[in-house]
Design an enzyme around this catalytic site. Structure first.
Site, PDB file in Angstrom:
ATOM      1  N   SER A 202       0.819  -1.211   0.000  1.00 23.00           N
ATOM      2  CA  SER A 202       0.000   0.000   0.000  1.00 23.00           C
ATOM      3  C   SER A 202       0.858   1.268   0.000  1.00 23.00           C
ATOM      4  CB  SER A 202      -0.945  -0.046   1.201  1.00 23.00           C
ATOM      5  OG  SER A 202      -1.896   0.982   1.149  1.00 23.00           O
TER       6      SER A 202
ATOM      7  N   ASP B   9      10.252   5.037  -9.813  1.00 22.61           N
ATOM      8  CA  ASP B   9       9.817   5.653 -11.072  1.00 22.61           C
ATOM      9  C   ASP B   9      10.568   6.942 -11.379  1.00 22.61           C
ATOM     10  OD1 ASP B   9       8.041   3.613 -11.425  1.00 22.61           O
ATOM     11  OD2 ASP B   9       6.235   4.790 -11.064  1.00 22.61           O
TER      12      ASP B   9
ATOM     13  N   LYS C 121      -0.561  -4.109  -3.506  1.00 25.49           N
ATOM     14  CA  LYS C 121      -1.866  -3.534  -3.148  1.00 25.49           C
ATOM     15  C   LYS C 121      -1.959  -2.137  -3.758  1.00 25.49           C
ATOM     16  CE  LYS C 121      -4.880  -2.296   0.754  1.00 25.49           C
ATOM     17  NZ  LYS C 121      -5.000  -0.856   0.502  1.00 25.49           N
TER      18      LYS C 121
END
Length: 557
Positions: free
Chosen positions: A293, A304, A318
């Site tokens: 999460s 990223d 998740k």
């Protein structure tokens, strides 16, 4: 021509509008119809069923059955359990600040781990103390849940606690004032090597971003030039806190997360709002299968944006967002309202719950995931969590260690640790202390004498193989080999404890250190032998390898 195209578009919209309206009308009718059926069914049961129904119990079971057909994160909280939701969101509750467990042999609840600087620790409660009574009410024979509910209460209230200390046999009574307890989101931060700061974050509860900023700034002031952020075992929490934490290391104005759902209010962008504390310091983030999460938002965003190297094993996966809603009579529900997407545009959700009406759930295979690219053009994928840049699997835990650390089957480990702490002086530092071989031999004798047993997976698999061999007709001709192998795999606790001495010692040392130095001590002691952390240090010490990994291949976007 333009007018004709416009007329056609208007005509098509007029055709579509009745269809959409009809679908909406049908859906609303179906909802009303089935709610009416449910209401009538309960009222008929209440009127005609042979026994009197408990309305709360029956309806709550119906609610849980309904939600079980969705995803596991959409959860109902009855008025009695409303505090559980608040504690999960805030990480706070009012009580004494201690973990308690049930002791099978003593038939009572015992103190397992007092939290540092909390009421239990401040009045001197120790691991092993047996809870005898609370405000004069006998607690012997009560369950852990029953005792916990008595220990908790309104902050500022005081109660009388009577305990028995097994190491001395003395019974003590003390007055304890409850206070708001918050689980430590950063149990330890410090240095894991020269110039390398280390921060362990265990949850994304309210205020953790401020604690993270404070810890990071302090490490920089003390000379940290590189950082390891440990998110292993971190199950997540507040998305907003995660964004604030990432903002410590990435510039202002970057969209880190976008949430998308069925309704417009579920669609939202989370953008970094302030200038970072440090956007250049080399970083490594440690993750594992329990990193989930908000932890995946943190690790995935840093990946990223090519701001940090991710090391460990693939994360949980998740990518769903939950929103709490109030219900009548102080009940509440936490509903999955959307999915989140991190800077590259990917969603890390690993399981498809869209077909789970009958309990079916589907893990998205790697072959069906899609390629995305980091800022530097490195390939990353959606689905299946965050894949580390460097995969390092931790050492596996032998089955005997897991069973020795369990409380529900035998208390020999718990009792040994309690007795050891009572008889030995606390060392100066957790990282400088270790259990002696003589002490380990003493523990081994106690375990063997206690009659300790545990499931041997090899024996189970061998039994299954023998059954299959009998079924297929191969057993008789291989009987001698099977019997010989069975003798070699026979239980021998003393032998196994010697074989896995180092792993068992580490488990024991961890429990003893927690009793002396709390959670921060356990972390400080564990980092010196952490296999995954050692790999992180290699990359931080090799600037060329670090830069090369983040640079990736030529940008393909």
């Amino acid at each position: 021509m333009k007018k004709r195209i416009l007329l056609i578009a208007v005509f098509m919209s007029l055709l579509v509008a009745p269809v959409v309206a009809q679908k909406s009308k049908n859906h609303n009718f179906e909802v009303a119809k089935h709610l009416d059926i449910f209401n009538r069914l309960y009222r008929t049961l209440d009127l005609m069923y042979v026994d009197t129904l408990d309305a709360g119990q029956v309806v709550e079971k119906g609610v849980h059955a309904m939600l079980s057909s969705l995803d596991p994160y959409t959860t109902y909280y009855s008025p009695e359990k409303e505090k559980d939701l608040k504690m999960m969101i805030t990480g706070k509750y009012a009580g004494i600040g201690a973990v308690v467990r049930y002791h099978q042999r003593e038939k009572c609840v015992v103190i397992d781990e007092p939290y540092e600087d909390m009421p239990a620790a401040m009045v001197g409660l120790m691991k092993g103390d047996m809870v005898l009574s609370i405000d004069g009410e006998d607690m012997r024979g009560k369950t852990t849940s029953e005792v916990s509910s008595k220990l908790r209460g309104e902050a500022g209230t005081t109660f009388k606690l009577k305990v028995k200390r097994p190491s001395t046999g003395k019974t003590m009574e003390m007055s304890i004032k409850r206070k708001n307890i918050k689980f430590p989101d950063i149990p330890f931060y410090g240095f894991c090597d020269e110039g390398v700061g280390y921060i362990s974050l265990t949850g994304f509860t309210e205020g953790c971003a401020k604690n993270m900023r404070r810890a990071f700034v302090e490490l920089k002031e003390r000379g940290a030039q590189q950082l390891v952020l440990d998110l292993r075992g971190n199950g997540g929490g507040s998305l907003a806190e995660a964004v604030e934490i990432v903002n410590l290391w990435v510039p202002k104005g970057i969209t880190l997360v976008e949430t998308k759902g069925k309704r417009k209010q579920s669609n939202r962008s989370y953008v970094t709002k302030v200038e970072p504390v440090d956007s250049l310091m080399p970083m490594v983030v440690l993750v594992n299968g329990e990193t989930a999460s908000a932890s995946e938002i943190t690790a995935g965003s840093l990946q990223d944006l090519d701001r940090a190297i991710i090391i460990g094993t693939r994360t949980y996966g998740k990518g769903l967002v939950q929103t709490p809603f109030d219900l009548p009579y102080s009940a509440s529900v936490k509903i999955t309202t959307g999915k989140y997407y991190i800077p590259s545009g990917r969603c890390v959700q690993a399981i498809n719950y869209s077909h789970s009406g009958g309990g079916y759930k589907e893990r998205i295979p790697d072959s069906l995931t899609h390629v995305f690219y980091t800022r530097n053009g490195r390939e990353v994928r959606d689905g299946g969590g965050i894949k580390p840049d460097v995969e390092i699997k931790p050492d596996t835990m032998p089955n005997i260690v897991l069973y020795l650390d369990r409380m529900d089957s035998i208390e020999v480990t718990f009792d040994y640790v309690t007795d050891y702490v009572a008889k030995h002086d606390q060392p100066n530092s957790p990282s400088e202390w270790q259990l002696s071989d003589e002490d380990y031999e003493d523990f081994k004798k106690k375990v063997v004498k206690s009659g300790f047993t545990y499931d041997r997976m090899t024996e189970k698999k061998l039994d299954e193989l023998m059954e299959m061999a009998r079924f297929e007709g191969y057993y008789d001709e291989s009987k001698e080999e099977f019997e010989l192998l069975k003798k070699k795999l026979k239980h021998d606790v003393a032998r196994d404890m010697e074989r896995y001495k180092e792993q068992i010692k580490k488990m024991l040392e961890g429990d003893i250190i927690v009793s002396w130095f709390y959670q921060r001590g356990a972390y400080e002691a564990s980092i010196k032998d952490d296999k995954v952390l050692k790999e992180a240090l290699k990359f931080l010490k090799d600037e060329k390898a670090y830069r090369q990994l983040l640079r990736g291949k030529e940008n393909k976007k």
